[in-house]
Design a protein around this motif. Sequence first.
Motif, PDB file in Angstrom:
ATOM      1  N   ARG A   1       0.788  -1.356  -0.035  1.00 49.02           N
ATOM      2  CA  ARG A   1      -0.231   0.117  -0.026  1.00 49.02           C
ATOM      3  C   ARG A   1       0.804   1.077   0.091  1.00 49.02           C
ATOM      4  O   ARG A   1       0.545   2.344   0.737  1.00 49.02           O
ATOM      5  CB  ARG A   1      -1.166   0.070   1.463  1.00 49.02           C
ATOM      6  N   GLY A   2       2.663   1.053  -0.464  1.00 46.59           N
ATOM      7  CA  GLY A   2       3.273   2.394  -0.570  1.00 46.59           C
ATOM      8  C   GLY A   2       3.285   2.937   1.182  1.00 46.59           C
ATOM      9  O   GLY A   2       3.511   1.733   1.879  1.00 46.59           O
ATOM     10  N   VAL A   3       4.207   3.670   1.018  1.00 45.11           N
ATOM     11  CA  VAL A   3       5.332   3.680   2.733  1.00 45.11           C
ATOM     12  C   VAL A   3       4.333   3.755   3.539  1.00 45.11           C
ATOM     13  O   VAL A   3       3.227   4.394   3.575  1.00 45.11           O
ATOM     14  CB  VAL A   3       5.334   5.370   2.128  1.00 45.11           C
ATOM     15  N   GLN A   4       4.217   3.091   4.499  1.00 49.54           N
ATOM     16  CA  GLN A   4       3.642   2.926   5.962  1.00 49.54           C
ATOM     17  C   GLN A   4       4.534   4.428   6.585  1.00 49.54           C
ATOM     18  O   GLN A   4       5.299   4.883   6.239  1.00 49.54           O
ATOM     19  CB  GLN A   4       3.985   2.059   6.557  1.00 49.54           C
ATOM     20  N   THR A   5       2.797   5.042   7.041  1.00 52.72           N
ATOM     21  CA  THR A   5       3.862   6.010   8.041  1.00 52.72           C
ATOM     22  C   THR A   5       2.196   5.766   9.343  1.00 52.72           C
ATOM     23  O   THR A   5       1.480   5.105   9.547  1.00 52.72           O
ATOM     24  CB  THR A   5       2.924   7.865   7.795  1.00 52.72           C
ATOM     25  N   ALA A   6       3.253   6.897  10.040  1.00 51.88           N
ATOM     26  CA  ALA A   6       2.398   6.660  11.495  1.00 51.88           C
ATOM     27  C   ALA A   6       0.758   7.186  11.211  1.00 51.88           C
ATOM     28  O   ALA A   6       0.000   6.619  12.203  1.00 51.88           O
ATOM     29  CB  ALA A   6       3.120   8.096  12.354  1.00 51.88           C
ATOM     30  N   ASP A   7       0.455   8.383  10.257  1.00 51.54           N
ATOM     31  CA  ASP A   7      -0.229   8.723  10.274  1.00 51.54           C
ATOM     32  C   ASP A   7      -1.368   8.247  10.000  1.00 51.54           C
ATOM     33  O   ASP A   7      -2.721   8.182  10.126  1.00 51.54           O
ATOM     34  CB  ASP A   7      -0.342   9.710   9.733  1.00 51.54           C
ATOM     35  N   LYS A   8      -0.432   7.460   8.421  1.00 47.56           N
ATOM     36  CA  LYS A   8      -1.897   5.879   7.956  1.00 47.56           C
ATOM     37  C   LYS A   8      -2.197   4.990   8.933  1.00 47.56           C
ATOM     38  O   LYS A   8      -3.292   4.228   8.998  1.00 47.56           O
ATOM     39  CB  LYS A   8      -0.972   5.860   7.065  1.00 47.56           C
ATOM     40  N   LEU A   9      -1.315   4.892   9.724  1.00 51.33           N
ATOM     41  CA  LEU A   9      -2.148   3.734  10.352  1.00 51.33           C
ATOM     42  C   LEU A   9      -2.993   3.763  12.197  1.00 51.33           C
ATOM     43  O   LEU A   9      -4.371   3.784  12.012  1.00 51.33           O
ATOM     44  CB  LEU A   9      -0.500   4.065  11.674  1.00 51.33           C
ATOM     45  N   ARG A  10      -2.662   5.900  12.733  1.00 50.82           N
ATOM     46  CA  ARG A  10      -3.733   6.293  13.284  1.00 50.82           C
ATOM     47  C   ARG A  10      -4.836   5.917  11.873  1.00 50.82           C
ATOM     48  O   ARG A  10      -6.747   5.720  12.986  1.00 50.82           O
ATOM     49  CB  ARG A  10      -3.404   7.483  13.149  1.00 50.82           C
ATOM     50  N   LEU A  11      -5.506   6.829  10.646  1.00 51.62           N
ATOM     51  CA  LEU A  11      -6.161   6.442   9.760  1.00 51.62           C
ATOM     52  C   LEU A  11      -6.739   5.385   9.903  1.00 51.62           C
ATOM     53  O   LEU A  11      -8.134   5.569   9.611  1.00 51.62           O
ATOM     54  CB  LEU A  11      -5.858   7.391   8.703  1.00 51.62           C
ATOM     55  N   SER A  12      -6.169   4.068   9.523  1.00 55.55           N
ATOM     56  CA  SER A  12      -6.644   3.071   9.162  1.00 55.55           C
ATOM     57  C   SER A  12      -7.610   2.805  10.397  1.00 55.55           C
ATOM     58  O   SER A  12      -8.419   2.000  10.654  1.00 55.55           O
ATOM     59  CB  SER A  12      -5.628   1.825   9.121  1.00 55.55           C
ATOM     60  N   VAL A  13      -7.003   2.981  11.823  1.00 54.34           N
ATOM     61  CA  VAL A  13      -7.946   2.442  12.372  1.00 54.34           C
ATOM     62  C   VAL A  13      -8.574   3.468  12.881  1.00 54.34           C
ATOM     63  O   VAL A  13     -10.235   2.760  12.995  1.00 54.34           O
ATOM     64  CB  VAL A  13      -6.952   2.574  13.644  1.00 54.34           C
ATOM     65  N   LEU A  14      -8.751   4.614  12.940  1.00 57.78           N
ATOM     66  CA  LEU A  14      -9.780   5.587  12.490  1.00 57.78           C
ATOM     67  C   LEU A  14     -10.760   5.556  11.742  1.00 57.78           C
ATOM     68  O   LEU A  14     -12.749   5.772  12.478  1.00 57.78           O
ATOM     69  CB  LEU A  14      -9.355   7.278  13.056  1.00 57.78           C
ATOM     70  N   SER A  15     -10.748   4.897  10.980  1.00 55.04           N
ATOM     71  CA  SER A  15     -11.326   5.015   9.928  1.00 55.04           C
ATOM     72  C   SER A  15     -12.671   3.935  10.285  1.00 55.04           C
ATOM     73  O   SER A  15     -13.793   3.516   9.984  1.00 55.04           O
ATOM     74  CB  SER A  15     -10.590   4.276   8.327  1.00 55.04           C
ATOM     75  N   ALA A  16     -12.387   2.760  10.683  1.00 55.79           N
ATOM     76  CA  ALA A  16     -13.309   1.953  11.362  1.00 55.79           C
ATOM     77  C   ALA A  16     -14.078   2.086  12.502  1.00 55.79           C
ATOM     78  O   ALA A  16     -14.994   1.968  12.563  1.00 55.79           O
ATOM     79  CB  ALA A  16     -12.667   0.073  12.038  1.00 55.79           C
ATOM     80  N   VAL A  17     -13.527   3.036  13.142  1.00 55.32           N
ATOM     81  CA  VAL A  17     -14.423   3.336  13.996  1.00 55.32           C
ATOM     82  C   VAL A  17     -15.930   4.983  13.240  1.00 55.32           C
ATOM     83  O   VAL A  17     -16.651   4.748  13.674  1.00 55.32           O
ATOM     84  CB  VAL A  17     -13.545   4.573  15.249  1.00 55.32           C
ATOM     85  N   GLU A  18     -14.718   5.003  12.455  1.00 53.98           N
ATOM     86  CA  GLU A  18     -15.500   6.342  11.888  1.00 53.98           C
ATOM     87  C   GLU A  18     -16.762   5.249  10.715  1.00 53.98           C
ATOM     88  O   GLU A  18     -18.339   5.740  11.362  1.00 53.98           O
ATOM     89  CB  GLU A  18     -15.173   7.153  10.415  1.00 53.98           C
ATOM     90  N   VAL A  19     -16.924   3.976  10.018  1.00 58.52           N
ATOM     91  CA  VAL A  19     -17.620   3.573   9.852  1.00 58.52           C
ATOM     92  C   VAL A  19     -18.557   2.680  11.080  1.00 58.52           C
ATOM     93  O   VAL A  19     -19.790   2.947  10.760  1.00 58.52           O
ATOM     94  CB  VAL A  19     -17.461   2.642   8.956  1.00 58.52           C
TER      95      VAL A  19
END
Length: 429
Positions: A102-120
């Motif tokens: 999925r491209g370069v991993q970053t701390a922000d992408k980790l956060r967003l990947s968790v927050l996305s599940a909560v948003e849904v």
Amino acid sequence: MTRDLTIAEVRLTPILVADPPLLNTQGVHQPYTPRLIVEVVTADGITGLGETYGDTKYLELARPLADRLIGRRVTDVNSLFTLDLAVDESRVEDAVDVGGLRGVQTADKLRLSVLSAVEVACLDAQGKALGLPVHALLGGKVRDAVEYSAYLFYRWAAHPEGVRAEADDWGAALDPAGVVAQARRFKELYGFASFKLKGGVFPPDEEIAAVRALAEAFPGHPLRLDPNGAWSVATSLKVAKELADVLEYLEDPALGTPAMAEVSAGTDVPLATNMCVTTFAEIKEAFARDAVQVVLSDHHYWGGLRNTQHLAALCATFGVGISMHSNTHLGISLAAMTHVASTVPGLRHACDSHYPWQSEDVLTERLACRGGRIAVSDAPGLGVELDREKLAALHRRWAEDDGTLRDRDDAAAMRVAEPGWVTPAVPRW
């Protein structure tokens, strides 16, 4: 009746889902893939569902987040993205994501990947409380069904001997004939009208032959090829030239925006990406350099469904196409993808989905793909229901694992088949 939409409980259930031996440039899918199921429960008993990646680094963020959500309202979605979630930077250092490419991993992408599940999950709960589908909460659908593409893979008939795995009857696909046979079966089962081949596995000439075979077998059908950045600029241009008459687009042939910009300057074949544009910060350079003509969004690491809409609006502003990337996922994620895709006016390319490859799910009823399309549910929320027995069984598999499968690594199973296997450096060719 006034609903109490305060969050009273957040359930996090890590699971291991069976994954067939699909090949990519880094190796072969592990026999089981970690996913995380998120349940947000309101004070009056409404449960909203979300799903995301389940590797340990995501769980380490999700667990403290779950505690902080208690007492908030499921309608307070904007404030989710103001929460400060601490990430252990050593977990993402250097980072090209091995599991999903999925491209370069970053701390922000980790956060967003968790927050996305909560948003849904919050949107699902809101929809259930209001009697509205999620697409209505996103402004309303502009199509009643969303088109998906057959996701073709080179694959082995089974995982290496000695590796515990779930069997399937798809057989091997290691040459053009095997790829075409796989495509025919996908079309027969699901009615797909476009086909994407995961490349970067064999030398480019072999993959050119496979795409040519698909073009002959399915004349006029849109075709895509995705080697996950495995080629040099020169090789990318060679493949683009040889397949220019049959490709809808070429996805991430070379790694990174500078290389993609070079390829783009040398071909008229549209370039798509889910690797060099995976955050809003990466958009400016890629669009300014005309490095990509189609962005493949993924609500998991873009930060949810509304961020996906925001991305689509930016793409429309700059005349860049939009579609959707897919990694191994279950029906909750597919339902979320379908809802947000139904609201995007400029969605002119069929979306990707691994879902037909997944023999297991946590829903009472699998989402049906007919004529290459999934109907957009008008039921409240996402329109899906959790099967607790299935969820418990997949969680038991996770709980009983010795830890070797809890972090996805496509090279691990490859090392069993080929001792000494080292994840290839890119470009491979």
